[in-house]
Structure formats: C-alpha cells, structure tokens
Design an enzyme around this catalytic site. Structure first.
Site, mmCIF file in Angstrom:
data_model
loop_
_atom_site.group_PDB
_atom_site.id
_atom_site.type_symbol
_atom_site.label_atom_id
_atom_site.label_comp_id
_atom_site.label_asym_id
_atom_site.label_seq_id
_atom_site.Cartn_x
_atom_site.Cartn_y
_atom_site.Cartn_z
ATOM 1 N N ASP A 8 1.187 -19.810 11.600
ATOM 2 C CA ASP A 8 1.560 -21.048 12.285
ATOM 3 C C ASP A 8 2.896 -21.517 11.707
ATOM 4 O OD1 ASP A 8 1.047 -22.396 9.906
ATOM 5 O OD2 ASP A 8 -0.413 -23.792 10.757
ATOM 6 N N CYS A 65 -0.922 -19.530 7.078
ATOM 7 C CA CYS A 65 -0.634 -20.908 7.468
ATOM 8 C C CYS A 65 -0.246 -21.655 6.196
ATOM 9 C CB CYS A 65 -1.801 -21.558 8.210
ATOM 10 S SG CYS A 65 -3.316 -21.804 7.257
ATOM 11 N N GLY A 66 -0.189 -22.979 6.246
ATOM 12 C CA GLY A 66 0.251 -23.721 5.077
ATOM 13 C C GLY A 66 -0.637 -23.464 3.870
ATOM 14 N N THR A 67 -1.930 -23.569 4.084
ATOM 15 C CA THR A 67 -2.896 -23.355 3.001
ATOM 16 C C THR A 67 -3.566 -21.985 3.044
ATOM 17 O OG1 THR A 67 -4.646 -24.235 4.378
ATOM 18 C CG2 THR A 67 -3.493 -25.812 2.945
ATOM 19 N N ILE A 69 -6.151 -21.682 4.740
ATOM 20 C CA ILE A 69 -7.561 -22.028 5.006
ATOM 21 C C ILE A 69 -7.859 -22.014 6.507
ATOM 22 C CG2 ILE A 69 -9.317 -23.825 4.791
ATOM 23 C CD1 ILE A 69 -7.858 -24.700 2.184
ATOM 24 N N GLY A 70 -7.029 -22.686 7.280
ATOM 25 C CA GLY A 70 -7.274 -22.751 8.728
ATOM 26 C C GLY A 70 -7.294 -21.374 9.363
ATOM 27 N N HIS A 98 -14.480 -4.126 -2.717
ATOM 28 C CA HIS A 98 -15.877 -4.587 -2.638
ATOM 29 C C HIS A 98 -16.273 -5.031 -1.229
ATOM 30 C CE1 HIS A 98 -16.341 -5.567 -7.195
ATOM 31 N NE2 HIS A 98 -15.461 -4.609 -7.001
ATOM 32 N N ARG A 133 -23.711 0.040 -3.097
ATOM 33 C CA ARG A 133 -24.032 -1.378 -3.234
ATOM 34 C C ARG A 133 -23.066 -2.258 -2.442
ATOM 35 N NH1 ARG A 133 -20.757 -0.309 -7.527
ATOM 36 N NH2 ARG A 133 -19.586 -2.001 -8.520
ATOM 37 N N HIS A 134 -21.813 -1.831 -2.347
ATOM 38 C CA HIS A 134 -20.849 -2.601 -1.563
ATOM 39 C C HIS A 134 -21.135 -2.451 -0.067
ATOM 40 C CE1 HIS A 134 -17.973 -2.230 -5.229
ATOM 41 N NE2 HIS A 134 -18.744 -3.300 -5.323
HETATM 42 C C1 RB5 Z 1 -0.309 -27.271 9.405
HETATM 43 O O1 RB5 Z 1 0.272 -28.489 9.074
HETATM 44 C C2 RB5 Z 1 -1.431 -26.952 8.436
HETATM 45 O O2 RB5 Z 1 -2.517 -27.757 8.688
HETATM 46 C C3 RB5 Z 1 -1.801 -25.502 8.545
HETATM 47 O O3 RB5 Z 1 -0.688 -24.711 8.275
HETATM 48 C C4 RB5 Z 1 -2.905 -25.026 7.624
HETATM 49 O O4 RB5 Z 1 -2.631 -25.338 6.299
HETATM 50 C C5 RB5 Z 1 -4.283 -25.400 8.010
HETATM 51 O O5 RB5 Z 1 -5.266 -24.984 7.399
#
Ligand code: RB5
Length: 147
Positions: A8, A65-67, A69-70, A98, A133-134
C-alpha cells in the site's frame, strides 16, 4: 523464482527497492501495485498477489504496508496462504523451515530498508525442512480452512 509483490502507500518505497533487488538476484517479479503514494486500501493489492501464489502462477509473495499487520491479516484470509509477518532474520529462516510460509509480510515503518532486504534474501533462500513434525503442524493449520 517467480515472486509476486504488493504494497500500500505506506510501503511504496520498500516495495520498489525490494522488487529491484529481487530482479537483480535473477527472480521474475510480478508487481500487483500500488504504483504511487496515493492512499489505497491494501486488500485490493494483497488478495490478487497472494491468490497468484495459491493458484501456482507465482511461487511466493511479498506484501508490505506501514506496519505489515494489515497486509498479513489480509493475506492469511485467503485459503492456502501461510503468511508470516517478520522483523528479524532468525524468524525469516524459521518460518520457511518450520511453517513453509509462502507469503512474507514486512512493515516499512517498523524496520530499516537494509534489514528488510536481508530478511527477504534469507526468506527467499531458505527451504522448508520437510520434517515430519513440521508437516504435521502445517497440515493441522491448513485443516482449519476446512471448517
Ligand atoms: C496505512 O496508513 C496503514 O494503516 C497501513 O500501511 C498498515 O500499516 C496497516 O496495517
């Protein structure tokens, strides 16, 4: 190796740097965007990219993405995906050995570019262990999708 890549607006720069590195390493990279820093919704890029892996059009995918996570949450909603959000080289190696992870997630706002590139090199270059196991644990993970 054929590798899909997607990001993103929060990771546009890292996507380009990592794509260039992968091409220089001799990989074939399919870029699912985004293609500039205008704000976008990451599932729109991530789902087509990881679907190309599940459908065997690419071997692996890297999503950013930024984190991280998304994109990792989105990727793991697609059946057949095992996406690992990684911020260190030890985990990059371990998740290939693994978990046989087929998608790597990275956060541009979390780690530096040189670490991100090293993580990618380690992850792309590490084979699955094929240990019983894996395999057993992966099969149990994938069985969750059947329910
Ligand atoms: C975008 O601002 C940010 O929310 C996205 O890059 C990401 O970090 C979401 O998990």
């Amino acid at each position: 190796m054929k590798i899909a890549i997607a990001c993103d607006h929060g990771a546009f720069e890292y996507k380009n740097e990592i794509k260039q590195m992968l091409v220089e390493m001799g990989n074939e990279v399919e870029d699912f965007g985004c293609h500039n820093t205008d704000a976008v919704d990451f599932p729109d890029m991530v789902v087509p990219a990881v679907t190309s892996v599940v459908e065997n059009r690419n071997e692996k995918a890297i999503v950013l993405c930024g984190t991280g996570i998304g994109v990792s949450i989105s990727a793991n909603k697609v059946n057949g995906v095992r996406c690992a959000l990684v911020s260190d080289c030890f985990s990059a190696k371990a998740t290939r050995e693994h978990n046989n992870s087929n998608v790597l997630a990275l956060g541009q706002r979390v780690i530096g570019i040189e670490l991100a590139k090293e993580i990618v090199r380690v992850w792309v270059g590490t084979e699955f262990s094929n240990d019983e196991r894996h395999m057993r644990r992966i099969n149990k993970i994938m069985a969750i999708e059947e329910n």
